[in-house]
Design an enzyme around this catalytic site. Structure first.
Site, PDB file in Angstrom:
ATOM      1  N   GLU A   1      10.438   7.852  13.251  1.00 13.98           N
ATOM      2  CA  GLU A   1       9.324   7.115  13.831  1.00 13.98           C
ATOM      3  C   GLU A   1       9.707   5.680  14.195  1.00 13.98           C
ATOM      4  OE1 GLU A   1       5.485   9.379  12.033  1.00 13.98           O
ATOM      5  OE2 GLU A   1       6.428   7.933  10.723  1.00 13.98           O
TER       6      GLU A   1
ATOM      7  N   CYS B   1       9.420  -1.913  15.148  1.00 16.45           N
ATOM      8  CA  CYS B   1       9.963  -1.484  13.854  1.00 16.45           C
ATOM      9  C   CYS B   1      10.761  -0.208  14.099  1.00 16.45           C
ATOM     10  CB  CYS B   1       8.785  -1.259  12.905  1.00 16.45           C
ATOM     11  SG  CYS B   1       9.277  -0.663  11.293  1.00 16.45           S
TER      12      CYS B   1
ATOM     13  N   CYS C   1      15.991   9.128   3.848  1.00 16.82           N
ATOM     14  CA  CYS C   1      16.703   8.029   3.193  1.00 16.82           C
ATOM     15  C   CYS C   1      17.182   8.510   1.836  1.00 16.82           C
ATOM     16  CB  CYS C   1      15.777   6.825   3.013  1.00 16.82           C
ATOM     17  SG  CYS C   1      16.603   5.421   2.229  1.00 16.82           S
TER      18      CYS C   1
ATOM     19  N   CYS D   1      13.231   5.442  -3.123  1.00 12.18           N
ATOM     20  CA  CYS D   1      12.286   4.561  -3.825  1.00 12.18           C
ATOM     21  C   CYS D   1      10.992   5.331  -4.089  1.00 12.18           C
ATOM     22  CB  CYS D   1      11.991   3.321  -2.985  1.00 12.18           C
ATOM     23  SG  CYS D   1      13.469   2.353  -2.651  1.00 12.18           S
TER      24      CYS D   1
ATOM     25  N   CYS E   1       7.898   5.041  -1.561  1.00  9.40           N
ATOM     26  CA  CYS E   1       8.166   5.151  -0.132  1.00  9.40           C
ATOM     27  C   CYS E   1       8.161   6.603   0.300  1.00  9.40           C
ATOM     28  CB  CYS E   1       9.514   4.501   0.174  1.00  9.40           C
ATOM     29  SG  CYS E   1      10.068   4.794   1.863  1.00  9.40           S
TER      30      CYS E   1
ATOM     31  N   CYS F   1       3.834   0.284   6.843  1.00 10.88           N
ATOM     32  CA  CYS F   1       5.057   0.341   6.050  1.00 10.88           C
ATOM     33  C   CYS F   1       5.023   1.470   5.053  1.00 10.88           C
ATOM     34  CB  CYS F   1       5.134  -0.916   5.196  1.00 10.88           C
ATOM     35  SG  CYS F   1       6.059  -2.185   5.918  1.00 10.88           S
TER      36      CYS F   1
END
Ligand code: SAH
Ligand code: SF4
Length: 372
Positions: free
Chosen positions: A91, A104, A111, A115, A118, A344
């Site tokens: 995205e 962004c 990833c 985390c 996230c 975010c």
């Protein structure tokens, strides 16, 4: 083999032209056509000799990522979902503000850092994006927005590497992409207006400082190693004291004289006045970890699998007050694009969990509030 010219920074394009037996200034012309004018067809590049255009048609192309969807928020934020193949998607988000337009950008499909708070991290890692896949997000968005808004001039003034992925775990593709962003023959963004955000890949922060010192944001999220180990697993490899030292080394090269620390406000986990006081101690008082910085407090954007909640607004404001009163410039990030899941940490794309990280995270104990 056909080469996608979006994969090259100017040096790379010059080397490619060299291989075709063409002069270097041809690379500059081509680069400007692609990035400044958004051209995709070599026949549109009117000042290139026909013989060169014919050579390019055989050997090269300019192909962006296929778009899967586009969502426009009531606040003007736009989110695109791009297909990166094999069932993966990434995205990109455009955030318009009065005085700037920020894009962004994603750097990886998924990833590997994992985390807890996230949603990308919960999906696990699929693969690194190529330079062309990183830069094509900017190339597409800039030229789409110009057409959409009827503008002939630059629309995107700032780029933040805060989409999906850990940019410093995809350094070899990131670096040429940053160079394209900064190049005056391409997007011409100043180093202050391009921000790399990292969860703290210490050796790569040093490389970035030497190779291409753009603005740096570091995702801190906790004032001590016990809590940060739990929230940002990479901390076990590069603990806070080492991270702070790396920040100070970076500041020798950085375009700004501060590091921006991002801090995601998690209800009952890292958001008490004691945590704020511990942060002041960490970045201001302790000789080993003192660093010139600003704080950006991010209200947590919840997603069900996290098991975490957003801190109440009063607690965020109290936290900001403690940092500010200690003389640390602190902002609270406005949440944008909420209605289209563009905020975010909500960037989910659609990545298959090939590494089983989802299962690993859900097995971990939930972080408990602990006194600091
Ligand atoms: N991997 C890099 C950049 C991408 S994440 C990094 O971690 O810095 C960009 C920012 O979004 C980071 O500061 C990250 O901590 C934050 N973030 C991730 N998930 C979030 C969530 N659910 N709510 C709010 N912020 C989040
Ligand atoms: Fe990766 Fe950044 Fe998400 Fe952590 S916050 S999992 S480093 S994208």
């Amino acid at each position: 083999m056909t080469v996608n010219l979006l994969d090259f920074d100017l040096e790379g394009l010059a080397a490619f032209c060299d291989r075709l037996g063409e002069k270097r200034f041809r690379a500059t012309q081509l680069f400007r056509w692609i990035h400044q004018k958004g051209a995709r067809q070599f026949d549109d590049m009117s000042d290139l000799a026909k013989s060169l255009r014919d050579k390019l048609k055989v050997n090269a192309n300019v192909v962006g990522l296929p778009i899967l969807s586009q969502h426009i928020s009531t606040d003007g934020t736009i989110k695109w979902l791009f297909d990166v193949g094999a069932g993966d998607a990434v995205e990109t988000v455009f955030i318009p503000e009065d005085d700037r337009g920020t894009l962004c950008i994603s750097s990886q499909a998924g990833c590997a850092v994992g985390c807890r708070f996230c949603s990308t991290g919960h999906q696990g890692f699929s693969r690194n994006l190529t330079t062309g896949e990183i830069i094509s997000q900017l190339w597409f968005a800039e030229h789409f927005l110009r057409t959409h808004m009827g503008k002939s001039e630059r629309v995107i003034s700032n780029v933040v590497m805060m989409g999906m992925g850990e940019p410093l775990q995809n350094y070899s593709a990131l670096l040429p992409a940053l160079r394209v962003m900064l190049d005056d023959h391409a997007y011409g963004l100043s180093r202050r207006r391009v921000t790399v955000s990292t969860s703290g890949v210490v050796p790569m922060m040093d490389r970035l400082g030497k190779d291409c010192p753009v603005a740096l944001a570091v995702s801190l999220h906790a004032p001590d190693d016990i809590l940060r180990d739990n929230l940002v697993p990479l901390n076990r490899k590069y603990p806070i004291a080492e991270l702070m030292e790396a920040c100070n080394r970076y500041l020798e090269f950085a375009p700004r004289d501060f590091i921006t620390f991002e801090y995601c406000m998690l209800d009952g986990v890292n958001d008490t006045p004691a945590h704020a006081a511990a942060l002041v101690n960490l970045v201001q008082r302790s000789p080993r970890t003192r660093v010139n910085c600003k704080f950006n407090l991010i209200p947590f954007n919840p997603f069900p699998a996290s098991g975490l909640l957003r801190s109440p607004q009063v607690r965020v404001l109290e936290f900001a007050r403690i940092l500010s009163e200690a003389g640390i410039v602190t902002t609270v990030r406005k949440t944008r694009g909420d209605d289209i899941d563009a905020a975010c940490g909500q960037l989910a794309g659609d990545v298959k969990d090939r590494t089983g990280i989802q299962a690993r995270i859900s097995k971990q104990r939930t972080v408990m509030l602990k006194p600091v």
